[in-house]
Design an enzyme around this catalytic site. Structure first.
Site, PDB file in Angstrom:
ATOM      1  N   ASP A 192       8.081 -58.625  34.323  1.00 20.83           N
ATOM      2  CA  ASP A 192       8.475 -59.512  35.419  1.00 20.83           C
ATOM      3  C   ASP A 192       7.548 -60.722  35.517  1.00 20.83           C
ATOM      4  OD1 ASP A 192      10.103 -60.286  37.482  1.00 20.83           O
ATOM      5  OD2 ASP A 192       9.131 -59.045  39.007  1.00 20.83           O
ATOM      6  N   LEU A 200       6.742 -45.241  16.154  1.00 22.69           N
ATOM      7  CA  LEU A 200       6.846 -45.705  17.546  1.00 22.69           C
ATOM      8  C   LEU A 200       8.323 -45.711  17.904  1.00 22.69           C
ATOM      9  CD1 LEU A 200       5.684 -47.092  20.136  1.00 22.69           C
ATOM     10  CD2 LEU A 200       5.893 -49.279  18.958  1.00 22.69           C
ATOM     11  N   HIS A 230      10.878 -67.446  29.799  1.00 22.54           N
ATOM     12  CA  HIS A 230      11.538 -66.358  29.059  1.00 22.54           C
ATOM     13  C   HIS A 230      11.176 -66.402  27.570  1.00 22.54           C
ATOM     14  CE1 HIS A 230      13.545 -65.179  32.618  1.00 22.54           C
ATOM     15  NE2 HIS A 230      14.412 -66.164  32.656  1.00 22.54           N
TER      16      HIS A 230
HETATM   17  C1  IPE Z   1      13.693 -56.610  37.233  1.00 20.56           C
HETATM   18  O1  IPE Z   1      13.204 -57.869  37.527  1.00 20.56           O
HETATM   19  C2  IPE Z   1      14.513 -56.655  36.011  1.00 20.56           C
HETATM   20  C3  IPE Z   1      13.814 -57.022  34.799  1.00 20.56           C
HETATM   21  C4  IPE Z   1      12.548 -57.242  34.678  1.00 20.56           C
HETATM   22  C5  IPE Z   1      14.654 -57.111  33.652  1.00 20.56           C
HETATM   23  P1  IPE Z   1      13.929 -58.839  38.578  1.00 20.56           P
HETATM   24  O2  IPE Z   1      13.029 -59.999  38.704  1.00 20.56           O
HETATM   25  O3  IPE Z   1      15.314 -59.096  38.179  1.00 20.56           O
HETATM   26  O4  IPE Z   1      13.941 -57.924  39.867  1.00 20.56           O
HETATM   27  P2  IPE Z   1      13.898 -58.295  41.415  1.00 20.56           P
HETATM   28  O5  IPE Z   1      15.097 -59.124  41.693  1.00 20.56           O
HETATM   29  O6  IPE Z   1      12.625 -59.046  41.636  1.00 20.56           O
HETATM   30  O7  IPE Z   1      13.906 -56.980  42.109  1.00 20.56           O
HETATM   31  C1  IPE Z   2      11.542 -61.272  34.149  1.00 20.42           C
HETATM   32  O1  IPE Z   2      11.088 -62.451  34.709  1.00 20.42           O
HETATM   33  C2  IPE Z   2      12.601 -61.479  33.086  1.00 20.42           C
HETATM   34  C3  IPE Z   2      13.966 -61.121  33.467  1.00 20.42           C
HETATM   35  C4  IPE Z   2      14.311 -60.469  34.548  1.00 20.42           C
HETATM   36  C5  IPE Z   2      15.030 -61.508  32.565  1.00 20.42           C
HETATM   37  P1  IPE Z   2      11.849 -63.134  35.939  1.00 20.42           P
HETATM   38  O2  IPE Z   2      12.904 -64.019  35.392  1.00 20.42           O
HETATM   39  O3  IPE Z   2      12.309 -62.104  36.880  1.00 20.42           O
HETATM   40  O4  IPE Z   2      10.709 -64.020  36.562  1.00 20.42           O
HETATM   41  P2  IPE Z   2      10.401 -64.198  38.115  1.00 20.42           P
HETATM   42  O5  IPE Z   2      10.278 -62.823  38.694  1.00 20.42           O
HETATM   43  O6  IPE Z   2      11.561 -64.944  38.702  1.00 20.42           O
HETATM   44  O7  IPE Z   2       9.134 -64.961  38.153  1.00 20.42           O
HETATM   45 MG    MG Z   3      11.573 -61.265  38.573  1.00 17.84          MG
END
Ligand code: IPE
Ligand code: IPE
Ligand code: MG
Length: 235
Positions: free
Chosen positions: A12, A123, A29
């Site tokens: 995240d 792994l 990303h």
């Molecule tokens: C959870 O992250 C999903 C992934 C990391 C793929 P999100 O950023 O989508 O989750 P919320 O919305 O903060 O709960």
């Molecule tokens: C995690 O990073 C990646 C995916 C969920 C695809 P986020 O895109 O959720 O990044 P934040 O949480 O908005 O910073």
């Molecule tokens: Mg996120």
């Protein structure tokens, strides 16, 4: 240092990381994806046997069309690159989640990668794509109900281990350690069945900045805990 057998990571913070640098979310990303390749190598070096990462949730389709399209493009290139990584690390790759929502060429790349890596055993790497724990349980229960309807098993035969066989993670031991980066402290629909007795580690470090030293810190913290299962200490 005792190394966990299975580490699960909620990747995240890519978007916030990019924003803090004045860059678009897609840049976060790209960097997050590159970091995933490094973490696979580090996990292998440390002797962890199973790694599961949350890369795209069933809820992530709600993001802007531009962001979702960027992520699909990234998955295409990542799934291809992942073959090299699988070969290098002798790692078996499995996608968990429902791939049927992806474009046919992505589904094909998933099949190719799983087939290519199926005999590696140093792994075991699970990537959660279009994954949601509730969706996984619903899909599993639907298959199980069909087997009951077909007379393959009876309702009284259903127990925890039977139901587990119907989950995407069938045959894979539950995670010992869950890491979530970037400060949020929730599961966001990740492995709710499998994490029942897992130790949780939350860090403010955003995913693109999470490197081997952070991984070691998480493992050290895990080592300092007394794991208990129903009040009974781990052997
Ligand atoms: C959870 O992250 C999903 C992934 C990391 C793929 P999100 O950023 O989508 O989750 P919320 O919305 O903060 O709960
Ligand atoms: C995690 O990073 C990646 C995916 C969920 C695809 P986020 O895109 O959720 O990044 P934040 O949480 O908005 O910073
Ligand atoms: Mg996120």
């Amino acid at each position: 240092m005792k190394v966990p057998n299975h580490i699960a990571i909620i990747l995240d913070g890519n978007g916030r990381w990019a924003k803090a640098k004045g860059m678009p979310r897609g840049y976060g990303h790209i960097k997050g994806c590159a970091n995933l390749e490094n973490i696979c190598d580090d996990i292998k070096d440390l002797g962890v046997k199973y790694l599961t990462v949350y890369a795209f949730s069933t809820e992530n389709w709600k993001r802007s069309r531009e962001e979702v399209e960027g992520l699909m493009k990234l998955f295409r290139s990542y799934l291809k690159k992942c073959m090299k990584s699988a070969e290098k690390n002798h790692m078996r790759v499995k996608i968990i989640g429902d791939p049927s929502a992806f474009a046919p060429d992505i589904q094909e790349k998933i099949r190719e990668l799983e087939e290519f890596s199926k005999d590696y055993d140093e792994l075991y790497f699970q990537i959660a794509l279009n994954y949601g724990s509730r969706d996984e349980i619903v899909r599993g229960v639907r298959k199980l109900a069909q087997d009951v309807a077909d007379g393959k098993c009876t309702p009284s035969e259903i127990d925890e281990s039977l139901l587990e066989n119907y989950l995407d993670t069938a045959g894979v031991p539950d995670p010992d350690l869950l890491i979530r980066t970037s400060g949020e402290q929730r599961l966001s629909n990740f492995l709710m069945w499998q994490l029942a007795y897992t130790e949780f580690y939350f860090t403010d470090v955003p995913w693109p900045d999470f490197h081997k030293e952070d991984l070691i810190k998480a493992i050290e913290k895990y080592n300092s805990r007394d794991r208990r299962f129903g009040g009974v200490k781990e052997e």
